[in-house]
Design an enzyme around this catalytic site. Structure first.
Site, mmCIF file in Angstrom:
data_model
loop_
_atom_site.group_PDB
_atom_site.id
_atom_site.type_symbol
_atom_site.label_atom_id
_atom_site.label_comp_id
_atom_site.label_asym_id
_atom_site.label_seq_id
_atom_site.Cartn_x
_atom_site.Cartn_y
_atom_site.Cartn_z
ATOM 1 N N GLU A 182 -35.023 -37.224 -16.357
ATOM 2 C CA GLU A 182 -35.438 -38.208 -17.365
ATOM 3 C C GLU A 182 -36.935 -38.486 -17.269
ATOM 4 O O GLU A 182 -37.598 -38.752 -18.260
ATOM 5 C CB GLU A 182 -34.588 -39.482 -17.227
ATOM 6 C CG GLU A 182 -33.198 -39.254 -17.805
ATOM 7 C CD GLU A 182 -32.077 -39.989 -17.102
ATOM 8 O OE1 GLU A 182 -32.348 -40.917 -16.337
ATOM 9 O OE2 GLU A 182 -30.915 -39.601 -17.332
ATOM 10 N N SER A 237 -22.751 -36.038 -14.684
ATOM 11 C CA SER A 237 -21.388 -36.405 -15.079
ATOM 12 C C SER A 237 -20.369 -36.281 -13.939
ATOM 13 O O SER A 237 -19.214 -35.908 -14.175
ATOM 14 C CB SER A 237 -20.942 -35.617 -16.310
ATOM 15 O OG SER A 237 -21.781 -35.941 -17.403
ATOM 16 N N LYS A 263 -30.673 -46.039 -12.791
ATOM 17 C CA LYS A 263 -31.513 -45.832 -13.984
ATOM 18 C C LYS A 263 -31.945 -47.201 -14.526
ATOM 19 O O LYS A 263 -32.343 -48.057 -13.741
ATOM 20 C CB LYS A 263 -30.770 -44.977 -15.016
ATOM 21 C CG LYS A 263 -30.254 -43.678 -14.390
ATOM 22 C CD LYS A 263 -29.700 -42.701 -15.373
ATOM 23 C CE LYS A 263 -29.253 -41.448 -14.654
ATOM 24 N NZ LYS A 263 -28.787 -40.410 -15.560
ATOM 25 N N HIS A 315 -36.881 -36.490 -11.317
ATOM 26 C CA HIS A 315 -35.661 -36.667 -12.109
ATOM 27 C C HIS A 315 -35.890 -36.165 -13.534
ATOM 28 O O HIS A 315 -36.963 -36.334 -14.100
ATOM 29 C CB HIS A 315 -35.225 -38.136 -12.130
ATOM 30 C CG HIS A 315 -33.846 -38.298 -12.676
ATOM 31 N ND1 HIS A 315 -33.584 -38.334 -14.031
ATOM 32 C CD2 HIS A 315 -32.643 -38.367 -12.058
ATOM 33 C CE1 HIS A 315 -32.277 -38.446 -14.213
ATOM 34 N NE2 HIS A 315 -31.684 -38.462 -13.036
ATOM 35 N N GLY A 364 -25.373 -37.580 -18.162
ATOM 36 C CA GLY A 364 -25.026 -38.625 -19.125
ATOM 37 C C GLY A 364 -24.257 -38.135 -20.332
ATOM 38 O O GLY A 364 -24.112 -38.852 -21.320
ATOM 39 N N GLU A 404 -29.488 -31.139 -10.844
ATOM 40 C CA GLU A 404 -28.906 -31.888 -11.951
ATOM 41 C C GLU A 404 -29.206 -31.153 -13.251
ATOM 42 O O GLU A 404 -30.303 -31.311 -13.825
ATOM 43 C CB GLU A 404 -29.514 -33.294 -12.023
ATOM 44 C CG GLU A 404 -29.284 -34.126 -10.783
ATOM 45 C CD GLU A 404 -29.370 -35.625 -11.099
ATOM 46 O OE1 GLU A 404 -28.365 -36.312 -10.901
ATOM 47 O OE2 GLU A 404 -30.422 -36.078 -11.563
ATOM 48 N N ASN A 446 -27.730 -43.648 -8.795
ATOM 49 C CA ASN A 446 -28.982 -43.893 -9.511
ATOM 50 C C ASN A 446 -28.675 -44.869 -10.644
ATOM 51 O O ASN A 446 -27.997 -44.523 -11.600
ATOM 52 C CB ASN A 446 -29.509 -42.553 -10.052
ATOM 53 C CG ASN A 446 -30.767 -42.710 -10.873
ATOM 54 O OD1 ASN A 446 -31.331 -43.805 -10.976
ATOM 55 N ND2 ASN A 446 -31.216 -41.614 -11.469
HETATM 56 P P1 13P Z 1 -24.793 -39.174 -14.926
HETATM 57 O O1 13P Z 1 -23.930 -39.296 -13.717
HETATM 58 O O2 13P Z 1 -24.758 -40.399 -15.810
HETATM 59 O O3 13P Z 1 -24.526 -37.914 -15.677
HETATM 60 O O4 13P Z 1 -26.303 -39.091 -14.426
HETATM 61 C C1 13P Z 1 -26.629 -38.197 -13.426
HETATM 62 C C2 13P Z 1 -27.995 -38.485 -12.974
HETATM 63 O O5 13P Z 1 -28.960 -38.275 -13.700
HETATM 64 C C3 13P Z 1 -28.173 -39.061 -11.645
HETATM 65 O O6 13P Z 1 -29.509 -39.082 -11.266
#
Ligand code: 13P
Length: 236
Positions: free
Chosen positions: A93, A196, A9, A91, A166, A160, A7
């Site tokens: 976020e 992570s 982002k 997601h 993150g 997640e 992803n």
């Molecule tokens: P990270 O791997 O940066 O922790 O993000 C995970 C994520 O949100 C993937 O969609």
């Protein structure tokens, strides 16, 4: 066979996305990789790419519409232009930063389900919920299935935990195992872990019972790292 998803982002440009995808596609072809691979670039970088059938390009988000007046959003006309049939929904976020509600998420899910999209549907609890224990965590997660048809044939789930996204803090193998096995008992769909995941722990995480692959942000944004992640999981 592991499912490995990147992803992007809000990272990568149109140009860097194209070179990333070409590099990964070449690697997959030259090494006869049969992992199922998903790449979710930002919407400005969506395009048609020459890739093998086990690599899918997906949208990180789209509105539940073909077209219309939804400033800042894209719909299926923009996805159809590039033959995109995969979408991330739910997601954390989008839930927590962009305040997408469960009912909006469920509406989006139904819309893309009707069109036969492969949906990578994300669930996961924030830190304060995790700190109240497994039972509360599962209760929270199950609420994220409200309005979601979990029998949908093209559904892939991604657990997640919000506190692991993150942050560099990966859930422990026990945390992952407990949540995954509980979800798997209720819903018989591929279930990815995200939060992570790194080059050096992806194999271990994807080997945990009930984990069918990984959805990776930060550690997947450099093509060499993503290729290494694929390499590290190719025999699972
Ligand atoms: P990270 O791997 O940066 O922790 O993000 C995970 C994520 O949100 C993937 O969609």
């Amino acid at each position: 066979m592991a499912i490995i998803a990147s992803n992007f982002k809000t990272n990568h440009t149109r140009k860097s996305t194209a070179s990333f995808i070409n590099e990964v596609a070449t690697f997959v072809e030259e090494n006869n990789i049969d992992n199922e691979i998903f790449i979710f670039p930002p919407s400005t970088a969506l395009d048609s790419f020459e890739i093998s059938s086990n690599i899918k390009i997906g949208a990180q988000n789209a509105y539940a519409t073909q077209k219309g007046s939804f400033t800042g959003e894209i719909g299926t006309s923009q996805l159809d232009e590039f033959g995109i049939k995969t979408i991330l929904i739910g997601h954390s976020e989008r839930r927590h930063v962009l305040n997408e509600s469960q009912s909006e998420i469920a509406k989006k899910y139904s819309f893309y389900k009707e069109l036969g999209y492969t949906i990578v549907y994300c669930i996961g609890e924030p830190l304060e919920v995790k700190q109240s224990g497994l039972e509360k965590t599962l209760e929270y997660i199950y609420e994220q299935f409200e309005g979601i048809d979990t029998n949908y044939e093209n559904l892939i789930l991604a657990y997640e935990p919000v506190w692991a996204i993150g942050t560099g803090v990966t859930a422990t193998n026990d945390d992952i195992k407990n949540v995954h096995s509980a979800i798997k008992e209720k819903i018989d769909k591929p279930l990815l872990y995200g939060g992570s995941v790194k080059v050096n722990n992806v194999n271990e995480i994807c080997s945990i019972e009930g984990v069918d692959g990984a959805l990776i942000g930060t550690a997947s944004w450099i093509a060499d790292d993503f290729k290494q992640i694929i390499e590290n999981t190719k025999d699972l």
